[in-house]
Design an enzyme around this catalytic site. Structure first.
Site, PDB file in Angstrom:
ATOM      1  N   HIS A 134       0.834  -1.202   0.000  1.00 33.53           N
ATOM      2  CA  HIS A 134       0.000   0.000   0.000  1.00 33.53           C
ATOM      3  C   HIS A 134       0.881   1.270   0.000  1.00 33.53           C
ATOM      4  CE1 HIS A 134      -3.103   2.914   1.010  1.00 33.53           C
ATOM      5  NE2 HIS A 134      -2.286   3.355   1.946  1.00 33.53           N
ATOM      6  N   HIS A 139       1.513   5.086  -2.430  1.00 36.84           N
ATOM      7  CA  HIS A 139       1.775   6.480  -2.040  1.00 36.84           C
ATOM      8  C   HIS A 139       3.021   7.083  -2.685  1.00 36.84           C
ATOM      9  CE1 HIS A 139      -1.186   7.348   1.103  1.00 36.84           C
ATOM     10  NE2 HIS A 139      -1.077   6.094   1.498  1.00 36.84           N
ATOM     11  N   GLU A 182      -5.835   9.355  -0.249  1.00 38.45           N
ATOM     12  CA  GLU A 182      -6.192   7.931  -0.239  1.00 38.45           C
ATOM     13  C   GLU A 182      -7.205   7.553  -1.321  1.00 38.45           C
ATOM     14  OE1 GLU A 182      -4.727   5.620   1.337  1.00 38.45           O
ATOM     15  OE2 GLU A 182      -3.760   6.544   3.065  1.00 38.45           O
ATOM     16  N   SER A 201      -3.951   0.689  -4.749  1.00 33.82           N
ATOM     17  CA  SER A 201      -3.414  -0.526  -4.131  1.00 33.82           C
ATOM     18  C   SER A 201      -4.503  -1.560  -3.858  1.00 33.82           C
ATOM     19  CB  SER A 201      -2.658  -0.174  -2.837  1.00 33.82           C
ATOM     20  OG  SER A 201      -3.507   0.493  -1.926  1.00 33.82           O
TER      21      SER A 201
HETATM   22 FE   LIG Z   1      -2.412   5.186   2.921  1.00 31.62          FE
END
Ligand SMILES: [Fe+2]
Length: 295
Positions: A134, A139, A182, A201
């Site tokens: 993730h 990110h 997010e 993700s």
């Molecule tokens: Fe995150």
């Protein structure tokens, strides 16, 4: 340096209880097993295939520019050489979730915390907390984008400030992170595209956010977003669409203190609610929505 541990949320009869850690650790790259590398490879290939024509160009191009591939779990030290040269960001290894203030302080100093451990093969589709896949796949690529990189730092500085103001301000700022970093979508000439890490993700949410008729897709409006509750246990009921990363950065330029005062007088908005003032891309059908559980 601390010896890296794998700190995961604890499952109790009341659900998952987060476990916080503040240690910064060296990525124990030599300790990754063949299974760890296989999990990375499986997820990497699956998501990259799915994200073609779904993720925004900036995300894919940055990931390629960083040299991330399916071959092996990337080394933080190697990515850091590129990141430092391009936007001055740096990855630091962490063992799991950080307390809020610690997290904000890292961002404010252009340090992005990345969980060093990766999920198990039986957790490919769902994990209650961030892991290496993730954090790194989701990110890190956009930290190569100069405007997004500045937005992340501005967010960190805002977080430190909100933490000093109080829990309401913090909750409002957290909603901004949730619906942009997010779970954000971006408008492009080719149609809506994904840039949020929680989406890129996740196989299920990568499909759901663009293809499903259930969710609302609403134009980004800072104060509207900061009032909107969200889901942590299911796909989002609403996605907010930005026009550009510049729009996002510009929105976070002013001091938020007057916003917090203004928001204190207003009700929060349920995750799936649509307002007359919303700039709608799509109004969701609401199919499959649970009636409670917004946070
Ligand atoms: Fe995150």
């Amino acid at each position: 340096m601390v010896t890296p541990q794998r700190l995961e949320n604890q499952l109790t009869d009341k659900g998952y209880v987060p476990v916080y850690t503040t240690a910064v650790v060296e990525q124990p790259w030599d300790s990754y097993t063949a299974t760890d590398h296989e999990v990375w490879a499986t997820l990497f290939k699956r998501q990259r295939e799915l994200l073609a024509g779904r993720a925004c160009d900036e995300f894919i191009q940055s990931q390629e520019a960083m040299g991330m591939g399916a071959g092996a779990i990337p080394k933080f030290a190697e990515l850091n050489r590129l990141l430092r040269d391009s936007t001055g960001w740096e990855l630091i290894g962490v063992q799991g979730l950080l307390p809020e203030l610690t997290f904000f302080e890292h961002l404010a100093n252009r340090r992005f915390p990345v969980t060093w451990w990766i999920r198990k093969p039986e957790q490919l589709d769902y994990l209650a907390e961030p892991d290496l896949f993730h954090d790194l796949f989701g990110h890190v690529p956009l930290l190569m984008n100069p405007v997004f990189a500045d937005y992340m730092q501005a967010y960190g500085c805002g977080g430190v400030k909100a933490h000093g103001i109080g829990p309401e301000a913090l909750a409002q700022l957290t909603r901004l992170y949730w619906y942009t970093v997010e779970f954000g979508l971006i408008k492009t000439d080719a149609g809506l595209r994904i840039y949020g890490s929680g989406i890129v993700s996740s196989k299920g949410e990568s499909l759901h956010c663009l293809d499903s008729a259930a969710p609302n897709r609403i134009g980004f409006d800072l104060l509207r977003v900061m009032r909107t509750r969200y889901r942590i246990d299911t796909y989002q009921k609403t996605y907010f669409v930005i026009d550009s990363f510049e729009q996002l950065f510009d929105a976070t330029r002013p001091d938020f203190t007057p916003y917090y005062d203004q928001l204190a007088k207003q009700e929060t908005i349920p995750a799936g609610e649509v307002l007359a003032s919303d700039a709608m891309f799509n109004r969701g059908t609401g199919e499959g929505w649970l009636t409670d559980g917004d946070v």
